[in-house]
Design an enzyme around this catalytic site. Structure first.
Site, PDB file in Angstrom:
ATOM      1  NE  ARG A  80      -3.273  -1.896   2.927  1.00 36.00           N
ATOM      2  CZ  ARG A  80      -3.570  -1.906   4.221  1.00 36.00           C
ATOM      3  NH1 ARG A  80      -3.702  -0.773   4.877  1.00 36.00           N
ATOM      4  NH2 ARG A  80      -3.744  -3.035   4.844  1.00 36.00           N
ATOM      5  NE  ARG A 115      -5.921   5.565   7.703  1.00 35.87           N
ATOM      6  CZ  ARG A 115      -6.199   4.686   8.674  1.00 35.87           C
ATOM      7  NH1 ARG A 115      -6.837   5.080   9.751  1.00 35.87           N
ATOM      8  NH2 ARG A 115      -5.833   3.427   8.560  1.00 35.87           N
ATOM      9  CE1 TYR A 138      -9.778  -8.816   6.485  1.00 37.01           C
ATOM     10  CE2 TYR A 138      -8.792  -9.293   4.344  1.00 37.01           C
ATOM     11  CZ  TYR A 138      -8.736  -8.681   5.587  1.00 37.01           C
ATOM     12  OH  TYR A 138      -7.630  -7.942   5.936  1.00 37.01           O
TER      13      TYR A 138
HETATM   14  O1  CP3 Z   1      -2.745   3.111  -4.041  1.00 36.38           O
HETATM   15  C1  CP3 Z   1      -2.280   2.179  -3.389  1.00 36.38           C
HETATM   16  O2  CP3 Z   1      -1.192   2.245  -2.827  1.00 36.38           O
HETATM   17  C2  CP3 Z   1      -3.115   0.916  -3.306  1.00 36.38           C
HETATM   18  C3  CP3 Z   1      -3.499   0.706  -1.971  1.00 36.38           C
HETATM   19  C4  CP3 Z   1      -4.166  -0.567  -1.532  1.00 36.38           C
HETATM   20  C5  CP3 Z   1      -5.391  -0.535  -0.833  1.00 36.38           C
HETATM   21  N1  CP3 Z   1      -5.696  -1.799  -0.466  1.00 36.38           N
HETATM   22  C6  CP3 Z   1      -6.215   0.677  -0.568  1.00 36.38           C
HETATM   23  C7  CP3 Z   1      -6.526   0.837   0.865  1.00 36.38           C
HETATM   24  C8  CP3 Z   1      -3.740  -1.900  -1.583  1.00 36.38           C
HETATM   25  C9  CP3 Z   1      -2.493  -2.451  -2.256  1.00 36.38           C
HETATM   26  C10 CP3 Z   1      -4.720  -2.671  -0.892  1.00 36.38           C
HETATM   27  C11 CP3 Z   1      -4.655  -4.133  -0.730  1.00 36.38           C
HETATM   28  C12 CP3 Z   1      -5.239  -4.710   0.489  1.00 36.38           C
HETATM   29  N2  CP3 Z   1      -6.434  -4.395   1.098  1.00 36.38           N
HETATM   30  C13 CP3 Z   1      -4.687  -5.809   1.201  1.00 36.38           C
HETATM   31  C14 CP3 Z   1      -3.425  -6.541   0.824  1.00 36.38           C
HETATM   32  C15 CP3 Z   1      -2.201  -5.779   1.190  1.00 36.38           C
HETATM   33  C16 CP3 Z   1      -1.917  -5.741   2.662  1.00 36.38           C
HETATM   34  O3  CP3 Z   1      -1.838  -4.636   3.186  1.00 36.38           O
HETATM   35  O4  CP3 Z   1      -1.757  -6.817   3.264  1.00 36.38           O
HETATM   36  C17 CP3 Z   1      -5.541  -6.086   2.278  1.00 36.38           C
HETATM   37  C18 CP3 Z   1      -5.328  -7.152   3.336  1.00 36.38           C
HETATM   38  C19 CP3 Z   1      -6.646  -5.198   2.198  1.00 36.38           C
HETATM   39  C20 CP3 Z   1      -7.826  -5.108   3.099  1.00 36.38           C
HETATM   40  C21 CP3 Z   1      -7.791  -3.802   3.803  1.00 36.38           C
HETATM   41  N3  CP3 Z   1      -8.189  -2.605   3.241  1.00 36.38           N
HETATM   42  C22 CP3 Z   1      -7.279  -3.512   5.098  1.00 36.38           C
HETATM   43  C23 CP3 Z   1      -6.729  -4.534   6.057  1.00 36.38           C
HETATM   44  C24 CP3 Z   1      -7.389  -2.128   5.304  1.00 36.38           C
HETATM   45  C25 CP3 Z   1      -6.907  -1.331   6.501  1.00 36.38           C
HETATM   46  C26 CP3 Z   1      -7.991  -0.805   7.350  1.00 36.38           C
HETATM   47  C27 CP3 Z   1      -7.421   0.296   8.249  1.00 36.38           C
HETATM   48  O5  CP3 Z   1      -7.959   1.387   8.220  1.00 36.38           O
HETATM   49  O6  CP3 Z   1      -6.460   0.020   8.980  1.00 36.38           O
HETATM   50  C28 CP3 Z   1      -7.962  -1.596   4.142  1.00 36.38           C
HETATM   51  C29 CP3 Z   1      -8.239  -0.173   3.919  1.00 36.38           C
HETATM   52  C30 CP3 Z   1      -7.410   0.435   2.859  1.00 36.38           C
HETATM   53  N4  CP3 Z   1      -7.353   0.006   1.574  1.00 36.38           N
HETATM   54  C31 CP3 Z   1      -6.589   1.578   3.014  1.00 36.38           C
HETATM   55  C32 CP3 Z   1      -6.037   1.834   1.752  1.00 36.38           C
HETATM   56  C33 CP3 Z   1      -5.123   2.967   1.377  1.00 36.38           C
HETATM   57  C34 CP3 Z   1      -6.402   2.348   4.316  1.00 36.38           C
HETATM   58  C35 CP3 Z   1      -7.613   3.134   4.636  1.00 36.38           C
HETATM   59  C36 CP3 Z   1      -7.266   4.576   4.779  1.00 36.38           C
HETATM   60  O7  CP3 Z   1      -6.202   4.869   5.322  1.00 36.38           O
HETATM   61  O8  CP3 Z   1      -8.027   5.404   4.308  1.00 36.38           O
END
Ligand code: CP3
Length: 322
Positions: free
Chosen positions: A2, A6, A126
């Site tokens: 990612r 934030r 999930y």
């Molecule tokens: O532009 C990029 O860099 C792409 C970003 C990206 C997102 N999700 C957007 C996102 C990627 C590569 C993912 C993959 C993803 N999503 C995974 C596999 C990678 C990993 O981190 O293991 C997983 C397990 C998910 C499921 C998921 N989505 C989780 C566990 C979370 C975190 C929740 C939290 O708030 O802690 C998300 C939310 C998410 N998806 C965020 C992003 C940027 C964070 C939310 C935010 O900060 O607004």
């Protein structure tokens, strides 16, 4: 990993109150959020702004991403009859916004674009638990208690991710990453029996594409040899396994991606520098190392540390022109 998130004030501002998955459905927003980290840092590749839960929502499952928590599935899948809810993905009609974002990004980007999808185990976790899980107890209960249903679940999710990844490559993604983020919860024997067959099929299904594939998991030290057999041109590892040891397990015919601890990036720069140089030392300038964090960027990370990190890696790995 990612890249967006934030830790960037402009991300927080643009996302606003919108749900992550809702944001993913608006190509213009996905494009902008993909580009934000690249404007701040001299990165070598862009990671498409999307989420591993996008295709699951697209086939009609009720999924939400709760801030600070993660994906929540309203009605978990727990039994054979629930498999009927997993219909195949038809990318052109189910996720047109993802493909549109990729096409738009390819016009803007000077660096390669990485598309991605969730691996069957991580998606299943999930879906079966209904949300993030520490022990994956219901998932393991299904796996061991009803292996036939488990196998069908893995096949359905593998097929979904395969279709999603192939469509991303056709739309223009130049590399693909398969995230098996939570597979490190398994011991090697269970990985071999319950996960590896579906993973092998997934990587087999991507082979004819002229696109490198990265296979990533967290806490996979003991699984690396099996993950190698499952497939992937590059194996991504977290910081719990030293990079040189990981590479021995993965084999020198594969690339390796990793593996600075993202939490270290919150420390003073000097500490970040020392840990980053250790990763580079362990890679020993061999071809095929993709420097990366071992998992996603944490929200409290100072941007300046990441900027200096990118520059440090470039300065330390510059090669003489041949
Ligand atoms: O532009 C990029 O860099 C792409 C970003 C990206 C997102 N999700 C957007 C996102 C990627 C590569 C993912 C993959 C993803 N999503 C995974 C596999 C990678 C990993 O981190 O293991 C997983 C397990 C998910 C499921 C998921 N989505 C989780 C566990 C979370 C975190 C929740 C939290 O708030 O802690 C998300 C939310 C998410 N998806 C965020 C992003 C940027 C964070 C939310 C935010 O900060 O607004």
């Amino acid at each position: 990993m990612r890249q967006a998130g934030r830790y960037l004030p402009e991300y927080v501002e643009l996302r606003g109150e919108r749900d992550v998955l809702e944001t993913c459905r608006v190509p213009e927003l996905a494009v902008e959020l993909t580009l934000q980290p690249l404007r701040r840092m001299d990165l070598d590749a862009a990671v498409l702004f999307s989420d591993i839960m996008v295709p699951l929502q697209a086939i009609g499952l009720e999924v939400q991403i709760a801030p600070g928590v993660g994906p929540i599935v309203a009605t978990p899948l727990r039994a054979t009859r629930d498999l009927a809810r997993l219909r195949p993905l038809e990318p052109e009609t189910d996720v047109p916004h993802v493909l549109e974002a990729i096409r738009l990004l390819r016009k803007e980007l000077a660096v390669p674009l990485i598309g991605f999808g969730g691996a069957p185990f991580t998606l299943a976790s999930y879906l079966v638990e209904g949300g993030p899980s520490r022990h994956h107890e219901r998932t393991k209960a299904l796996m061991h208690g009803d292996p036939a249903t488990w196998r069908r679940l893995m096949e359905a999710l593998g097929g979904l991710t395969l279709a999603h990844l192939r469509a991303q490559a056709s739309a223009g993604a130049q590399a693909l990453q398969v995230f098996d983020s939570w597979v490190g919860a398994l011991d090697p024997a269970d990985y071999e029996r319950f996960v590896l067959p579906a993973m092998r099929e997934l990587f087999e299904g991507l082979r004819d594409l002229d696109v490198p594939v990265i296979h990533f998991g967290v806490g996979t030290g003991e699984l690396l040899e099996a993950m190698r057999r499952a497939g992937g041109d590059v194996i991504g590892v977290d910081w719990r396994v030293p990079l040189d040891r990981a590479w021995e397990r993965v084999g020198s015919d594969r690339g390796i991606q990793g593996n600075l601890d993202p939490a270290v990036c919150l420390a003073p720069w000097e500490a970040v520098r020392v840990k980053a140089l250790d990763v580079l030392d362990r890679a020993a300038r061999r071809n095929g190392h993709v420097f990366n964090l071992g998992h996603g960027v944490l929200p409290q990370t100072p941007v300046e540390n990441l900027q200096r990190l990118v520059d440090l890696v470039h300065a330390s790995t510059e090669r003489e022109p041949t």
